[in-house]
Design a protein around this motif. Structure first.
Motif, PDB file in Angstrom:
ATOM      1  N   GLY A   1       0.692  -1.386   0.088  1.00  0.00           N
ATOM      2  CA  GLY A   1       0.108  -0.166  -0.125  1.00  0.00           C
ATOM      3  C   GLY A   1       1.033   1.306  -0.075  1.00  0.00           C
ATOM      4  O   GLY A   1       0.748   1.970  -0.657  1.00  0.00           O
TER       5      GLY A   1
ATOM      6  N   TRP B   1      -2.782   6.481   4.894  1.00  0.00           N
ATOM      7  CA  TRP B   1      -3.575   5.282   5.094  1.00  0.00           C
ATOM      8  C   TRP B   1      -4.088   5.578   5.853  1.00  0.00           C
ATOM      9  O   TRP B   1      -3.279   5.553   6.605  1.00  0.00           O
ATOM     10  CB  TRP B   1      -3.177   4.016   4.761  1.00  0.00           C
ATOM     11  CG  TRP B   1      -2.503   3.912   3.522  1.00  0.00           C
ATOM     12  CD1 TRP B   1      -1.566   4.025   2.547  1.00  0.00           C
ATOM     13  CD2 TRP B   1      -3.054   3.402   1.889  1.00  0.00           C
ATOM     14  NE1 TRP B   1      -0.898   3.684   1.623  1.00  0.00           N
ATOM     15  CE2 TRP B   1      -2.252   3.081   1.300  1.00  0.00           C
ATOM     16  CE3 TRP B   1      -4.210   2.453   2.323  1.00  0.00           C
ATOM     17  CZ2 TRP B   1      -3.145   2.011  -0.151  1.00  0.00           C
ATOM     18  CZ3 TRP B   1      -4.998   1.599   1.061  1.00  0.00           C
ATOM     19  CH2 TRP B   1      -4.433   1.822  -0.229  1.00  0.00           C
ATOM     20  N   SER B   2      -5.390   5.624   6.264  1.00  0.00           N
ATOM     21  CA  SER B   2      -6.468   5.405   7.065  1.00  0.00           C
ATOM     22  C   SER B   2      -6.893   3.576   7.346  1.00  0.00           C
ATOM     23  O   SER B   2      -7.308   2.538   6.693  1.00  0.00           O
ATOM     24  CB  SER B   2      -7.683   6.210   7.144  1.00  0.00           C
ATOM     25  OG  SER B   2      -7.467   7.470   7.177  1.00  0.00           O
TER      26      SER B   2
ATOM     27  N   SER C   1      -8.149  -2.966   7.982  1.00  0.00           N
ATOM     28  CA  SER C   1      -8.279  -2.472   5.875  1.00  0.00           C
ATOM     29  C   SER C   1      -7.523  -1.460   6.390  1.00  0.00           C
ATOM     30  O   SER C   1      -7.664  -1.051   7.044  1.00  0.00           O
ATOM     31  CB  SER C   1      -9.754  -2.624   5.474  1.00  0.00           C
ATOM     32  OG  SER C   1     -10.701  -1.891   6.499  1.00  0.00           O
ATOM     33  N   GLY C   2      -7.748  -0.881   4.708  1.00  0.00           N
ATOM     34  CA  GLY C   2      -7.172   0.863   4.934  1.00  0.00           C
ATOM     35  C   GLY C   2      -7.627   1.417   4.076  1.00  0.00           C
ATOM     36  O   GLY C   2      -7.901   0.642   2.731  1.00  0.00           O
ATOM     37  N   VAL C   3      -7.673   3.111   3.475  1.00  0.00           N
ATOM     38  CA  VAL C   3      -8.738   3.431   2.502  1.00  0.00           C
ATOM     39  C   VAL C   3      -6.795   4.550   2.656  1.00  0.00           C
ATOM     40  O   VAL C   3      -6.982   5.375   3.585  1.00  0.00           O
ATOM     41  CB  VAL C   3      -9.548   4.272   2.811  1.00  0.00           C
ATOM     42  CG1 VAL C   3     -10.072   5.012   2.411  1.00  0.00           C
ATOM     43  CG2 VAL C   3     -10.473   2.767   3.396  1.00  0.00           C
TER      44      VAL C   3
ATOM     45  N   SER D   1      -6.526   7.739   0.309  1.00  0.00           N
ATOM     46  CA  SER D   1      -8.162   9.235  -0.642  1.00  0.00           C
ATOM     47  C   SER D   1      -7.377   9.875  -1.158  1.00  0.00           C
ATOM     48  O   SER D   1      -7.186  10.970   0.555  1.00  0.00           O
ATOM     49  CB  SER D   1      -9.336   9.218   0.287  1.00  0.00           C
ATOM     50  OG  SER D   1     -10.098   9.985  -0.889  1.00  0.00           O
TER      51      SER D   1
ATOM     52  N   THR E   1      -2.535  13.243   2.342  1.00  0.00           N
ATOM     53  CA  THR E   1      -2.484  12.379   1.578  1.00  0.00           C
ATOM     54  C   THR E   1      -1.559  12.522   0.721  1.00  0.00           C
ATOM     55  O   THR E   1      -1.753  13.454  -0.272  1.00  0.00           O
ATOM     56  CB  THR E   1      -3.945  11.658   1.480  1.00  0.00           C
ATOM     57  OG1 THR E   1      -4.358  10.760   2.324  1.00  0.00           O
ATOM     58  CG2 THR E   1      -3.553  10.645   0.323  1.00  0.00           C
TER      59      THR E   1
ATOM     60  N   TRP F   1      -8.197   7.440  -5.302  1.00  0.00           N
ATOM     61  CA  TRP F   1      -8.515   6.192  -4.113  1.00  0.00           C
ATOM     62  C   TRP F   1      -8.521   5.039  -4.316  1.00  0.00           C
ATOM     63  O   TRP F   1      -8.569   4.171  -5.416  1.00  0.00           O
ATOM     64  CB  TRP F   1     -10.883   6.367  -4.343  1.00  0.00           C
ATOM     65  CG  TRP F   1     -10.963   5.523  -2.453  1.00  0.00           C
ATOM     66  CD1 TRP F   1     -11.313   6.306  -1.322  1.00  0.00           C
ATOM     67  CD2 TRP F   1     -11.910   4.673  -2.876  1.00  0.00           C
ATOM     68  NE1 TRP F   1     -11.746   5.539  -0.232  1.00  0.00           N
ATOM     69  CE2 TRP F   1     -12.208   4.457  -1.434  1.00  0.00           C
ATOM     70  CE3 TRP F   1     -11.493   3.479  -3.536  1.00  0.00           C
ATOM     71  CZ2 TRP F   1     -12.769   3.237  -0.878  1.00  0.00           C
ATOM     72  CZ3 TRP F   1     -12.173   2.143  -3.226  1.00  0.00           C
ATOM     73  CH2 TRP F   1     -12.859   2.334  -1.533  1.00  0.00           C
TER      74      TRP F   1
ATOM     75  N   ASN G   1      -8.506   1.016  -1.946  1.00  0.00           N
ATOM     76  CA  ASN G   1      -8.098   0.415  -0.593  1.00  0.00           C
ATOM     77  C   ASN G   1      -8.005  -1.045   0.001  1.00  0.00           C
ATOM     78  O   ASN G   1      -7.915  -1.468  -1.538  1.00  0.00           O
ATOM     79  CB  ASN G   1      -9.656   0.181   0.102  1.00  0.00           C
ATOM     80  CG  ASN G   1     -10.511  -0.561  -0.795  1.00  0.00           C
ATOM     81  OD1 ASN G   1     -10.928  -0.883  -1.297  1.00  0.00           O
ATOM     82  ND2 ASN G   1     -11.671  -1.719  -0.122  1.00  0.00           N
ATOM     83  N   TRP G   2      -7.318  -1.197   0.435  1.00  0.00           N
ATOM     84  CA  TRP G   2      -7.621  -2.577   1.100  1.00  0.00           C
ATOM     85  C   TRP G   2      -7.724  -3.594   2.058  1.00  0.00           C
ATOM     86  O   TRP G   2      -7.973  -2.732   2.451  1.00  0.00           O
ATOM     87  CB  TRP G   2      -5.872  -3.159   1.115  1.00  0.00           C
ATOM     88  CG  TRP G   2      -5.025  -1.858   1.932  1.00  0.00           C
ATOM     89  CD1 TRP G   2      -4.067  -1.482   1.786  1.00  0.00           C
ATOM     90  CD2 TRP G   2      -4.769  -2.701   3.598  1.00  0.00           C
ATOM     91  NE1 TRP G   2      -3.751  -1.018   2.825  1.00  0.00           N
ATOM     92  CE2 TRP G   2      -4.336  -1.730   3.331  1.00  0.00           C
ATOM     93  CE3 TRP G   2      -5.176  -3.515   3.445  1.00  0.00           C
ATOM     94  CZ2 TRP G   2      -3.962  -1.850   5.239  1.00  0.00           C
ATOM     95  CZ3 TRP G   2      -4.720  -3.868   4.800  1.00  0.00           C
ATOM     96  CH2 TRP G   2      -4.504  -2.848   5.993  1.00  0.00           C
ATOM     97  N   THR G   3      -8.210  -5.365   1.770  1.00  0.00           N
ATOM     98  CA  THR G   3      -8.590  -5.904   2.967  1.00  0.00           C
ATOM     99  C   THR G   3      -7.832  -7.054   3.099  1.00  0.00           C
ATOM    100  O   THR G   3      -7.725  -7.458   2.101  1.00  0.00           O
ATOM    101  CB  THR G   3     -10.898  -6.111   2.929  1.00  0.00           C
ATOM    102  OG1 THR G   3     -11.052  -4.649   2.736  1.00  0.00           O
ATOM    103  CG2 THR G   3     -10.722  -7.340   3.964  1.00  0.00           C
TER     104      THR G   3
END
Length: 86
Positions: free
Chosen positions: A38, A45-46, A56-58, A60, A66, A75, A77-79
């Motif tokens: 990531g 990342w949040s 998970s991470g977002v 944006s 950012t 945008w 994201n990962w899970t």
């Protein structure tokens, strides 16, 4: 790894990347690997969920401070779910 690319309903495109990990990889190493990957897309990342079993991470462009390194990416994201790793 599998990749799909679709039109996004708000305009542009949406890419889905599915990475498959070594079955013998321990949870902590899988989490570190995903975070490392990531960070290649950007920083700030949040993170959400439990780092112990479902994280998970977002990323944006709308979140202050950012930095996204991929041109045109707004945008991501990962899970990572422990049930799918172990």
């Amino acid at each position: 790894m599998d990749i799909t690319l679709d039109l996004y309903h708000k305009g542009g495109h949406q890419a889905h990347f599915y990475f498959y990990h070594d079955e013998k990889k321990e949870w902590a190493n899988a989490v570190l690997e995903v975070i490392d990957f990531g960070q290649r897309l950007g920083n700030s990342w949040s993170l959400a969920g439990s780092v112990l079993d479902d994280v998970s991470g977002v990323l944006s462009k709308d979140i202050s401070h950012t930095r996204i390194v991929v041109s045109g990416l707004v945008w991501a994201n990962w899970t990572l779910n422990k049930e799918l790793i172990t």
